[in-house]
Design a protein around this motif. Sequence first.
Motif, PDB file in Angstrom:
ATOM      1  N   LEU A  16       0.968  -1.071   0.029  1.00 26.11           N
ATOM      2  CA  LEU A  16      -0.139  -0.115   0.049  1.00 26.11           C
ATOM      3  C   LEU A  16       1.017   1.257   0.105  1.00 26.11           C
ATOM      4  CD1 LEU A  16      -2.756  -1.026   2.623  1.00 26.11           C
ATOM      5  CD2 LEU A  16      -3.132  -0.830   0.157  1.00 26.11           C
ATOM      6  N   GLY A  17       1.018   1.763  -1.323  1.00 21.56           N
ATOM      7  CA  GLY A  17       2.221   2.921  -1.329  1.00 21.56           C
ATOM      8  C   GLY A  17       1.180   4.224  -1.219  1.00 21.56           C
ATOM      9  N   THR A  18       1.946   5.262  -1.475  1.00 22.56           N
ATOM     10  CA  THR A  18       1.483   6.473  -1.102  1.00 22.56           C
ATOM     11  C   THR A  18       0.863   6.859  -2.665  1.00 22.56           C
ATOM     12  OG1 THR A  18       2.929   7.402   0.512  1.00 22.56           O
ATOM     13  CG2 THR A  18       1.613   9.159  -0.753  1.00 22.56           C
ATOM     14  N   ALA A  19       1.482   6.552  -3.626  1.00 19.71           N
ATOM     15  CA  ALA A  19       1.305   6.705  -5.155  1.00 19.71           C
ATOM     16  C   ALA A  19       0.548   5.484  -5.849  1.00 19.71           C
ATOM     17  CB  ALA A  19       2.554   7.155  -5.932  1.00 19.71           C
ATOM     18  N   TYR A  20       1.127   4.402  -5.438  1.00 21.92           N
ATOM     19  CA  TYR A  20       0.614   3.050  -6.137  1.00 21.92           C
ATOM     20  C   TYR A  20       0.146   1.871  -5.090  1.00 21.92           C
ATOM     21  CZ  TYR A  20       2.086   4.688 -10.701  1.00 21.92           C
ATOM     22  OH  TYR A  20       2.227   5.211 -12.137  1.00 21.92           O
ATOM     23  N   ILE A  21      -0.798   1.135  -5.308  1.00 22.41           N
ATOM     24  CA  ILE A  21      -0.915   0.003  -4.715  1.00 22.41           C
ATOM     25  C   ILE A  21      -0.542  -1.009  -5.657  1.00 22.41           C
ATOM     26  CG2 ILE A  21      -2.736  -1.638  -3.804  1.00 22.41           C
ATOM     27  CD1 ILE A  21      -4.443   0.595  -2.724  1.00 22.41           C
ATOM     28  N   VAL A  22       0.241  -2.175  -5.170  1.00 25.89           N
ATOM     29  CA  VAL A  22       0.950  -3.152  -6.000  1.00 25.89           C
ATOM     30  C   VAL A  22       0.579  -4.562  -5.259  1.00 25.89           C
ATOM     31  CG1 VAL A  22       3.041  -4.213  -7.007  1.00 25.89           C
ATOM     32  CG2 VAL A  22       2.633  -1.532  -6.614  1.00 25.89           C
ATOM     33  N   LEU A  23       0.089  -5.465  -6.017  1.00 25.41           N
ATOM     34  CA  LEU A  23       0.060  -6.752  -5.638  1.00 25.41           C
ATOM     35  C   LEU A  23       0.984  -7.590  -6.586  1.00 25.41           C
ATOM     36  CD1 LEU A  23      -2.594  -5.672  -4.286  1.00 25.41           C
ATOM     37  CD2 LEU A  23      -3.728  -7.784  -5.054  1.00 25.41           C
ATOM     38  N   ALA A  24       1.742  -8.503  -5.793  1.00 26.90           N
ATOM     39  CA  ALA A  24       2.663  -9.394  -6.506  1.00 26.90           C
ATOM     40  C   ALA A  24       2.407 -10.663  -5.979  1.00 26.90           C
ATOM     41  CB  ALA A  24       4.326  -8.994  -6.078  1.00 26.90           C
ATOM     42  N   VAL A  25       2.250 -11.672  -6.954  1.00 31.62           N
ATOM     43  CA  VAL A  25       1.814 -12.963  -6.815  1.00 31.62           C
ATOM     44  C   VAL A  25       2.992 -14.028  -6.880  1.00 31.62           C
ATOM     45  CG1 VAL A  25       0.247 -14.778  -7.101  1.00 31.62           C
ATOM     46  CG2 VAL A  25      -0.567 -12.468  -7.096  1.00 31.62           C
ATOM     47  N   LEU A  26       3.308 -14.857  -6.228  1.00 30.47           N
ATOM     48  CA  LEU A  26       4.379 -15.990  -6.457  1.00 30.47           C
ATOM     49  C   LEU A  26       3.821 -17.185  -6.284  1.00 30.47           C
ATOM     50  CD1 LEU A  26       7.075 -14.362  -4.125  1.00 30.47           C
ATOM     51  CD2 LEU A  26       6.726 -13.854  -6.513  1.00 30.47           C
ATOM     52  N   ASP A  27       4.366 -18.013  -7.151  1.00 27.97           N
ATOM     53  CA  ASP A  27       4.082 -19.500  -6.887  1.00 27.97           C
ATOM     54  C   ASP A  27       4.656 -20.251  -5.669  1.00 27.97           C
ATOM     55  OD1 ASP A  27       6.439 -20.305  -7.572  1.00 27.97           O
ATOM     56  OD2 ASP A  27       6.059 -21.061  -9.653  1.00 27.97           O
ATOM     57  N   GLU A  28       4.306 -21.412  -5.752  1.00 27.25           N
ATOM     58  CA  GLU A  28       4.762 -22.473  -4.568  1.00 27.25           C
ATOM     59  C   GLU A  28       6.428 -22.512  -4.357  1.00 27.25           C
ATOM     60  OE1 GLU A  28       3.362 -26.200  -5.689  1.00 27.25           O
ATOM     61  OE2 GLU A  28       4.465 -26.445  -7.561  1.00 27.25           O
ATOM     62  N   ASN A  29       6.837 -22.009  -5.600  1.00 32.07           N
ATOM     63  CA  ASN A  29       8.333 -22.020  -5.421  1.00 32.07           C
ATOM     64  C   ASN A  29       8.858 -20.320  -5.496  1.00 32.07           C
ATOM     65  OD1 ASN A  29       8.913 -24.648  -6.098  1.00 32.07           O
ATOM     66  ND2 ASN A  29       8.349 -24.330  -7.968  1.00 32.07           N
ATOM     67  N   TYR A  30       7.818 -19.736  -4.787  1.00 33.43           N
ATOM     68  CA  TYR A  30       8.338 -18.062  -4.954  1.00 33.43           C
ATOM     69  C   TYR A  30       8.613 -17.513  -6.029  1.00 33.43           C
ATOM     70  CZ  TYR A  30       7.124 -18.323   0.168  1.00 33.43           C
ATOM     71  OH  TYR A  30       6.392 -18.715   1.303  1.00 33.43           O
ATOM     72  N   GLN A  31       8.124 -17.978  -7.120  1.00 34.27           N
ATOM     73  CA  GLN A  31       8.552 -17.368  -8.445  1.00 34.27           C
ATOM     74  C   GLN A  31       7.366 -16.524  -9.028  1.00 34.27           C
ATOM     75  OE1 GLN A  31      11.771 -17.554  -9.938  1.00 34.27           O
ATOM     76  NE2 GLN A  31      12.005 -18.579  -7.986  1.00 34.27           N
ATOM     77  N   PRO A  32       7.623 -15.203  -9.417  1.00 29.65           N
ATOM     78  CA  PRO A  32       6.710 -14.362  -9.871  1.00 29.65           C
ATOM     79  C   PRO A  32       5.794 -15.079 -10.981  1.00 29.65           C
ATOM     80  CG  PRO A  32       8.550 -13.392 -10.009  1.00 29.65           C
ATOM     81  CD  PRO A  32       8.995 -14.819  -9.775  1.00 29.65           C
ATOM     82  N   VAL A  33       4.322 -15.147 -10.681  1.00 29.25           N
ATOM     83  CA  VAL A  33       3.270 -15.595 -11.683  1.00 29.25           C
ATOM     84  C   VAL A  33       2.359 -14.542 -12.107  1.00 29.25           C
ATOM     85  CG1 VAL A  33       3.339 -18.094 -11.103  1.00 29.25           C
ATOM     86  CG2 VAL A  33       1.787 -16.526 -10.102  1.00 29.25           C
ATOM     87  N   ALA A  34       2.077 -13.519 -11.368  1.00 27.89           N
ATOM     88  CA  ALA A  34       1.167 -12.554 -11.673  1.00 27.89           C
ATOM     89  C   ALA A  34       1.329 -11.279 -10.769  1.00 27.89           C
ATOM     90  CB  ALA A  34      -0.291 -12.936 -11.716  1.00 27.89           C
ATOM     91  N   GLY A  35       0.902 -10.096 -11.434  1.00 23.11           N
ATOM     92  CA  GLY A  35       0.972  -8.880 -10.738  1.00 23.11           C
ATOM     93  C   GLY A  35       0.184  -7.879 -11.192  1.00 23.11           C
ATOM     94  N   ALA A  36      -0.147  -6.817 -10.361  1.00 23.22           N
ATOM     95  CA  ALA A  36      -0.987  -5.812 -10.809  1.00 23.22           C
ATOM     96  C   ALA A  36      -0.854  -4.508  -9.920  1.00 23.22           C
ATOM     97  CB  ALA A  36      -2.671  -6.123 -10.825  1.00 23.22           C
ATOM     98  N   TYR A  37      -0.927  -3.397 -10.386  1.00 20.84           N
ATOM     99  CA  TYR A  37      -0.722  -2.164  -9.639  1.00 20.84           C
ATOM    100  C   TYR A  37      -1.754  -0.956 -10.233  1.00 20.84           C
ATOM    101  CZ  TYR A  37       2.519  -0.833 -13.237  1.00 20.84           C
ATOM    102  OH  TYR A  37       2.919  -0.592 -14.717  1.00 20.84           O
ATOM    103  N   ARG A  38      -1.940   0.048  -9.160  1.00 21.95           N
ATOM    104  CA  ARG A  38      -2.879   0.835  -9.670  1.00 21.95           C
ATOM    105  C   ARG A  38      -2.529   2.260  -8.813  1.00 21.95           C
ATOM    106  NH1 ARG A  38      -9.358  -0.104  -8.923  1.00 21.95           N
ATOM    107  NH2 ARG A  38      -8.789  -1.860 -10.168  1.00 21.95           N
ATOM    108  N   LEU A  39      -2.808   3.426  -9.896  1.00 22.37           N
ATOM    109  CA  LEU A  39      -2.394   4.720  -8.990  1.00 22.37           C
ATOM    110  C   LEU A  39      -3.510   4.846  -7.979  1.00 22.37           C
ATOM    111  CD1 LEU A  39      -0.350   6.835  -9.653  1.00 22.37           C
ATOM    112  CD2 LEU A  39      -2.109   7.800 -11.174  1.00 22.37           C
ATOM    113  N   ALA A  40      -3.112   5.272  -6.709  1.00 20.62           N
ATOM    114  CA  ALA A  40      -3.824   5.418  -5.771  1.00 20.62           C
ATOM    115  C   ALA A  40      -3.625   6.454  -4.670  1.00 20.62           C
ATOM    116  CB  ALA A  40      -4.290   4.192  -4.859  1.00 20.62           C
ATOM    117  N   SER A  41      -4.569   7.182  -4.128  1.00 18.13           N
ATOM    118  CA  SER A  41      -4.040   8.270  -3.006  1.00 18.13           C
ATOM    119  C   SER A  41      -4.888   7.873  -1.858  1.00 18.13           C
ATOM    120  CB  SER A  41      -4.451   9.546  -3.496  1.00 18.13           C
ATOM    121  OG  SER A  41      -5.668   9.690  -3.749  1.00 18.13           O
ATOM    122  N   VAL A  42      -4.837   6.536  -1.259  1.00 17.92           N
ATOM    123  CA  VAL A  42      -5.266   6.071  -0.068  1.00 17.92           C
ATOM    124  C   VAL A  42      -4.576   6.138   1.238  1.00 17.92           C
ATOM    125  CG1 VAL A  42      -6.991   4.699  -1.279  1.00 17.92           C
ATOM    126  CG2 VAL A  42      -5.010   3.512  -0.678  1.00 17.92           C
TER     127      VAL A  42
END
Length: 280
Positions: A39-65
């Motif tokens: 939960l950042g000041t400028a962006y909210i970022v979600l990072a998804v890793l698999d069972e081996n802790y390797q990246p499989v998906a991600g998304a981010y959005r500009l936010a001011s929350v």
Amino acid sequence: METINPAFLYCDQLVSDFEKVVKTPILNKSSVYYTGVDLGTAYIVLAVLDENYQPVAGAYRLASVVKDGMVVDYIGAIRIVRELKQELEQKLGTELIYAAAALPPGTFSLDSGAIKHVVQGAGFEITNLLDEPTAANAVLKINDGAIVDIGGGTTGIAILREGKVIYVADEPTGGTHFSLVIAGAYKMSFEDADQYKRDAKNHRELIPVLQPVVEKVSSIISRQIADYQVKEIYLVGGTCCLKGIEDIIAKQTGLPTYKPQNPMFVTPLGIALNCTQEIL
């Protein structure tokens, strides 16, 4: 001057893999998925890793929350995290259950409950809550030095010795202040200034305008590390995407200053690496 540091080989590879899966998720089924919620000041970022802790998906959005490291729009934060979670679940064809989150250093007693409730409110089981520099170091893997996380609202500093965080601090000055200076200098709205700053084509022209703010960040760093024998500084956080910021900080602090290729995604990935299946 982009300095290639061998310490960043793992980091730059992980970030590069993450950037690819943000565009094209990896759909191979995993027995478990670990999500990092930043939960950042400028962006909210979600990072998804698999069972081996390797990246499989991600998304981010500009936010001011979030402002200065604190959640100021609780309902808005839950809504955005929930929407990003659903978007990624749809892409991966699975439910995302486990998540970890992080806070700026020094805000645990004030805001840890709010961050935890946002993640839970979005439908996750929260498994870890750590400070942002510790999360970043899961990716950077630094043994000795200072990690400086320049976010939208604050500059977080963590001093590491033998891989352990021995001191943390967080002070208000970050990307928001950069945007305010640009807005004043160019007679544009804060929103337009924020957009102008994000375009790498404008960085060379903006460096002289932003130099006083970067020097202020440098003085914060110098003051916070004064009592410790820090030999190197490592930069993370979206604001560090500004080209040349590392050169000014190195000159002002008198210390070698390094940053990975995309400092914005280091902390979210580090948060995800600290996600487990043990619910808090």
